[in-house]
Write a protein that holds these residues in place. Structure first.
Motif, PDB file in Angstrom:
ATOM      1  N   THR A  71      -7.649  -6.266   3.086  1.00 34.69           N
ATOM      2  CA  THR A  71      -8.217  -7.140   4.105  1.00 34.69           C
ATOM      3  C   THR A  71      -7.203  -7.347   5.215  1.00 34.69           C
ATOM      4  N   TYR A  72      -7.671  -7.240   6.459  1.00 29.91           N
ATOM      5  CA  TYR A  72      -6.787  -7.482   7.599  1.00 29.91           C
ATOM      6  C   TYR A  72      -6.391  -8.950   7.668  1.00 29.91           C
ATOM      7  N   THR A  73      -5.090  -9.181   7.804  1.00 31.65           N
ATOM      8  CA  THR A  73      -4.575 -10.543   7.974  1.00 31.65           C
ATOM      9  C   THR A  73      -4.136 -10.790   9.416  1.00 31.65           C
ATOM     10  N   GLU A  74      -3.825  -9.714  10.155  1.00 35.88           N
ATOM     11  CA  GLU A  74      -3.477  -9.808  11.578  1.00 35.88           C
ATOM     12  C   GLU A  74      -3.971  -8.557  12.288  1.00 35.88           C
ATOM     13  N   VAL A  75      -4.590  -8.749  13.441  1.00 39.68           N
ATOM     14  CA  VAL A  75      -5.014  -7.640  14.297  1.00 39.68           C
ATOM     15  C   VAL A  75      -4.729  -8.075  15.729  1.00 39.68           C
ATOM     16  N   VAL A  76      -3.654  -7.524  16.304  1.00 44.03           N
ATOM     17  CA  VAL A  76      -3.256  -7.868  17.666  1.00 44.03           C
ATOM     18  C   VAL A  76      -3.074  -6.550  18.423  1.00 44.03           C
ATOM     19  N   ARG A  77      -4.143  -6.081  19.060  1.00 40.00           N
ATOM     20  CA  ARG A  77      -4.070  -4.809  19.783  1.00 40.00           C
ATOM     21  C   ARG A  77      -3.273  -5.003  21.056  1.00 40.00           C
ATOM     22  N   PRO A  78      -2.308  -4.152  21.360  1.00 38.43           N
ATOM     23  CA  PRO A  78      -1.873  -2.955  20.656  1.00 38.43           C
ATOM     24  C   PRO A  78      -0.516  -3.125  19.972  1.00 38.43           C
ATOM     25  N   THR A  79      -0.184  -4.332  19.526  1.00 40.43           N
ATOM     26  CA  THR A  79       1.187  -4.558  19.043  1.00 40.43           C
ATOM     27  C   THR A  79       1.351  -4.738  17.544  1.00 40.43           C
ATOM     28  N   ARG A  80       0.300  -5.134  16.807  1.00 42.23           N
ATOM     29  CA  ARG A  80       0.526  -5.426  15.389  1.00 42.23           C
ATOM     30  C   ARG A  80      -0.762  -5.344  14.565  1.00 42.23           C
ATOM     31  N   LEU A  81      -0.609  -4.761  13.378  1.00 41.16           N
ATOM     32  CA  LEU A  81      -1.635  -4.774  12.346  1.00 41.16           C
ATOM     33  C   LEU A  81      -0.974  -5.218  11.047  1.00 41.16           C
ATOM     34  N   ALA A  82      -1.664  -6.039  10.280  1.00 42.22           N
ATOM     35  CA  ALA A  82      -1.199  -6.382   8.938  1.00 42.22           C
ATOM     36  C   ALA A  82      -2.428  -6.475   8.049  1.00 42.22           C
ATOM     37  N   PHE A  83      -2.294  -5.951   6.828  1.00 39.27           N
ATOM     38  CA  PHE A  83      -3.414  -6.007   5.890  1.00 39.27           C
ATOM     39  C   PHE A  83      -2.904  -5.958   4.463  1.00 39.27           C
ATOM     40  N   THR A  84      -3.668  -6.609   3.580  1.00 41.63           N
ATOM     41  CA  THR A  84      -3.360  -6.503   2.165  1.00 41.63           C
ATOM     42  C   THR A  84      -3.743  -5.105   1.711  1.00 41.63           C
ATOM     43  N   TRP A  85      -3.160  -4.668   0.593  1.00 40.16           N
ATOM     44  CA  TRP A  85      -3.469  -3.339   0.080  1.00 40.16           C
ATOM     45  C   TRP A  85      -3.405  -3.359  -1.434  1.00 40.16           C
ATOM     46  N   THR A  86      -4.458  -2.849  -2.064  1.00 46.43           N
ATOM     47  CA  THR A  86      -4.493  -2.692  -3.516  1.00 46.43           C
ATOM     48  C   THR A  86      -5.009  -1.292  -3.809  1.00 46.43           C
ATOM     49  N   TRP A  87      -4.237  -0.522  -4.573  1.00 47.29           N
ATOM     50  CA  TRP A  87      -4.685   0.812  -4.978  1.00 47.29           C
ATOM     51  C   TRP A  87      -5.819   0.677  -5.984  1.00 47.29           C
ATOM     52  N   ASP A  88      -6.779   1.579  -5.941  1.00 46.22           N
ATOM     53  CA  ASP A  88      -7.856   1.587  -6.935  1.00 46.22           C
ATOM     54  C   ASP A  88      -7.243   1.637  -8.330  1.00 46.22           C
ATOM     55  N   GLY A  89      -7.797   0.854  -9.237  1.00 45.99           N
ATOM     56  CA  GLY A  89      -7.306   0.838 -10.609  1.00 45.99           C
ATOM     57  C   GLY A  89      -6.137  -0.102 -10.831  1.00 45.99           C
ATOM     58  N   SER A  90      -5.695  -0.776  -9.777  1.00 48.30           N
ATOM     59  CA  SER A  90      -4.571  -1.711  -9.883  1.00 48.30           C
ATOM     60  C   SER A  90      -5.058  -3.108  -9.520  1.00 48.30           C
ATOM     61  N   ASP A  91      -4.389  -4.106 -10.059  1.00 47.45           N
ATOM     62  CA  ASP A  91      -4.700  -5.470  -9.632  1.00 47.45           C
ATOM     63  C   ASP A  91      -3.545  -6.050  -8.826  1.00 47.45           C
TER      64      ASP A  91
END
Length: 145
Positions: A71-91
């Motif tokens: 899920t995106y936690t920050e979207v500031v075009r064109p300077t910053r993106l931040a998002f959570t990341w979980t690989w499939d099969g992982s918690d």
């Protein structure tokens, strides 16, 4: 729980807007988000807004898939993106942050993947992300020519 963090930098000969857009276009993401040469990316979903979803699925040369999302936690075009990341099969939820800094020659990208489980995990991710960021460079060069 300790925080193991991967930090990487890349310089691209493209404006920050183009580099940012390469991270937020589903079509373009499918062309460059590959952890190894010869892999393909059949699935990329992007809702580039705070609270929006991101998901990417890569397919290796044996036909096995490697997917994840968050899920995106920050979207500031064109300077910053931040998002959570979980690989499939992982918690295990991690955090990816990408900062885009305009330079005279193009864009400096500062990439951070934090909350990894161990230094071994950092090294594993370093190889994959290194290849992914190199593929992004090839994509940006091809788009410019």
């Amino acid at each position: 729980m300790s925080d193991h963090t991967l930090r990487m930098e890349r310089a691209y000969r493209a404006p920050a807007e183009a580099v940012f857009d390469a991270w937020t276009s589903e079509e373009v993401l499918r062309r460059w988000w590959k952890a190894e040469r010869g892999w393909e990316t059949p699935e990329a979903t992007v809702e580039a807004r705070v609270g929006g979803a991101v998901r990417v699925v890569m397919r290796d040369t044996d036909g096995d898939t490697h997917g994840g999302g968050g899920t995106y936690t920050e979207v500031v075009r064109p300077t910053r993106l931040a998002f959570t990341w979980t690989w499939d099969g992982s918690d295990r939820e991690t955090l990816i942050e990408v900062d885009f800094e305009p330079t005279e020659a193009g864009t400096q990208v500062n990439f951070t993947h934090s909350l990894l489980t161990s230094e071994a995990s950092v090294r594993e991710h370093e190889r994959g992300w290194g290849n992914i960021l190199d593929e992004l460079g090839r994509e940006l060069d091809a788009a410019a020519s």
